[in-house]
Design a protein around this motif. Structure first.
Motif, PDB file in Angstrom:
ATOM      1  N   THR A 458       0.816  -1.279  -0.006  1.00 41.05           N
ATOM      2  CA  THR A 458      -0.016  -0.067  -0.051  1.00 41.05           C
ATOM      3  C   THR A 458       0.971   1.332   0.108  1.00 41.05           C
ATOM      4  O   THR A 458       0.468   2.270   0.020  1.00 41.05           O
ATOM      5  N   GLN A 464      -1.438   1.516  -4.667  1.00 43.43           N
ATOM      6  CA  GLN A 464      -2.645   2.589  -4.417  1.00 43.43           C
ATOM      7  C   GLN A 464      -3.473   2.452  -5.621  1.00 43.43           C
ATOM      8  O   GLN A 464      -4.890   2.961  -5.486  1.00 43.43           O
ATOM      9  N   GLU A 468      -6.623   0.845  -2.891  1.00 45.75           N
ATOM     10  CA  GLU A 468      -6.098   1.508  -1.796  1.00 45.75           C
ATOM     11  C   GLU A 468      -6.226   0.604  -0.638  1.00 45.75           C
ATOM     12  O   GLU A 468      -6.008   0.990   0.438  1.00 45.75           O
ATOM     13  N   GLU A 481      -0.570  -4.335   3.370  1.00 43.52           N
ATOM     14  CA  GLU A 481      -0.517  -3.209   4.200  1.00 43.52           C
ATOM     15  C   GLU A 481       0.998  -2.856   4.738  1.00 43.52           C
ATOM     16  O   GLU A 481       1.372  -3.928   5.378  1.00 43.52           O
TER      17      GLU A 481
END
Length: 545
Positions: A458, A464, A468, A481
């Motif tokens: 991310t 992104q 996202e 993440e």
């Protein structure tokens, strides 16, 4: 986007990477050229540094293009230039400039830039002089061309990529204000330095001050150039939302528009040739791996890779190795994995003993450095090798993970594989780009163009853009993440995605490969080029306001 914008009559676009393949900007410009040339024809002109004969192999010199101007520029203005075409499918016109004569006037140029714009060159070092004088020479080229061909009534754009071209922008602001200027930062100098020095960039971004951090990180002059270019350009752009936030804080200037990086997939083999090229790649990947480790690999071995510039923390090379370490100890993994780290480093050439074994089909284990394909200079200082040792990877026959570190540029003549990066990428089963600092990220995009699923984060502009939020590998691109505070969780998530993919059956993997390739189609330049035309309109509108 459907709105039509006014289009320039001429575009001069410059980068240190024109006809000089050292990073992602080369891919940006060389692939964007085809779409722009459809509208501009030979009024699209790239300008790059002349690095000497025998170095820029993708430059085709011409004795006819702009010959009248070239003779005048060399005779009257003492400019040393070569003109030709970029040896890429669209073959746009390129001007290569020898900036070295400007070294004799370096102090005078720096003094003027301080007086005119407040550019602080006192603390420039390393590549600062070459970059600044190259940029300055680009400004003189554009000015000279503009006056020679009398472009006063034309809409002219000069597009400067990264701080190392910005002196050209300053020159035009002083001597040729009718030209609309665009400055694109692909990554801020201070932001990259914060991340590369293992400081938390994202959690503390609101508290950083660009000028102060540039002094702390010893990049004060580069930051000065970059910040002033962002403020002085008629249109300031960057490549992703994540970098736009960084620019707004570090450079104290919000980008006028985000111009994402598209690409063209004309470097991907067509349907008939694809399986042949993939089989060739897998053959050489398997042969080199087996020769290096000293034994035969199972037929169902998976090939996984990471690649890019050698930025150990920024590119997530540390996270890649830690992920592999946890996977090796996971009993649910059903396959052997050969993990390739394709990151150019400081080498003296190919590993002679490996060359000899490949030539004579000898398979025997290396007692020393059984991970590296080329001879490293001062290998004891190398972060990748140090972490391989720290994590106790062995490349033994009973280990599930085998590591192959390829520290050479893969240009087809590296002495071991003798294939280009793309000719090896096509043979991979999966790629992993676990970046901490990645304003855009061409490597995962190139991967899925070759139907090779990828895992990214991310914190990459590409990640992104895809989504996202985290997503699983069955979509073709897994996004994990990453934050300043979740390194261990990111490693665990990446390991989970890798094991999930490795344990898929053939039909499931085929579907994932199809999903990956489909996603890549959404990033073609035809979808992103309208943002650039809007940037041109912004720049030109400043000239007619």
């Amino acid at each position: 986007m459907t709105q039509e914008f006014a289009k320039p009559d001429y575009i001069f676009e410059t980068s240190w990477e024109v006809c000089n393949k050292i990073g992602g900007i080369y891919t940006v410009l060389s692939t964007k050229a085809r779409t722009l040339k459809q509208t501009l024809g030979d009024n699209l002109i790239f300008i790059g540094p002349d690095l000497g004969l025998g170095i820029q192999h993708d430059f085709i010199e011409s004795n006819t293009i702009f010959q009248d101007w070239k003779e005048s520029a060399e005779k009257r203005n003492h400019l040393k230039i070569r003109i030709g075409r970029w040896n890429i499918p669209s073959q746009p016109i390129v001007i290569l400039v020898d900036y070295r004569p400007f070294f004799a006037h370096k102090n005078e140029i720096y003094s003027r830039m301080w007086e005119w714009f407040g550019i602080n060159s006192l603390y420039g070092f390393g590549d600062y002089d070459d970059a600044s004088l190259f940029g300055y020479s680009v400004g003189t080229i554009i000015e000279n061309f503009y006056h020679f061909y009398r472009l006063d009534n034309q809409h002219v754009i000069a597009h400067f990529n990264e701080w190392n071209t910005a002196f050209g922008l300053f020159y035009l602001k002083r001597f040729l204000p009718p030209v609309g200027t665009i400055f694109t930062t692909h990554a801020t100098t201070v932001g990259r330095s914060i991340a590369g020095n293992n400081k938390p960039l994202y959690d503390y971004l609101p508290g950083y001050h660009g000028d102060q951090m540039s002094k702390e990180l010893n990049v004060e002059s580069k930051h000065s150039v970059e910040k002033h270019a962002a403020h002085l350009a008629d249109c300031f752009t960057t490549v992703s939302k994540i970098t736009a936030k960084e620019c707004t804080r570090i450079l104290e200037k919000k980008p006028d528009i985000i111009t994402p990086n598209g690409f063209e997939d004309n470097f991907v083999p067509d349907h008939d040739l694809f399986p042949i090229k993939r089989a060739e790649a897998r053959d050489i990947l398997k042969k080199v791996s087996e020769t290096l480790v000293g034994y035969k690999l199972p037929s169902d071995t998976l090939f996984v890779a990471t690649s890019g510039r050698y930025e150990y923390i920024n590119k997530g090379l540390n996270l890649f190795l830690d992920t592999l370490h946890s996977v090796e100890n996971d009993k649910s993994l059903q396959h052997t994995i050969v993990a390739f780290i394709m990151v150019p480093a400081y080498i003296s050439g190919p590993k002679f003993a490996l060359q000899n074994k490949l030539l004579n089909n000898i398979t025997s284990a290396f007692k020393e450095n059984p991970f590296v394909t080329h001879e490293m200079v001062e290998p004891w200082k190398d972060p990748i090798l140090s972490n391989i040792s720290w994590l106790n990877f062995t490349n033994h026959s009973d280990s599930k993970i085998k590591l192959v570190f390829v520290p050479s540029y893969l240009n087809g003549n590296d002495g071991i594989f003798n294939k280009s990066y793309y000719d090896l990428l096509i043979g991979m089963d999966l790629t992993m780009f676990l970046s901490y600092y990645e304003p855009w990220g061409y490597t995962p995009l190139e991967s899925i163009a070759f139907s090779v699923p990828t895992i990214t984060t991310t914190l990459s502009g590409f990640g992104q853009w895809i989504n996202e939020h985290p997503q699983p590998i069955d979509k073709g691109v897994a996004i994990i993440e990453r934050k300043d505070s979740n390194y261990a969780n990111a490693a665990a998530d990446a390991a989970y995605q890798l094991i999930t993919f490795a344990n898929m059956n053939h039909s499931e993997i085929t579907e994932v490969r199809t999903n990956a390739q489909s996603l890549s189609q959404k990033a073609h330049w035809e979808f992103f080029i309208p943002f650039y035309y809007q940037a041109y309109e912004i720049a030109l509108s400043k000239k007619h306001a």
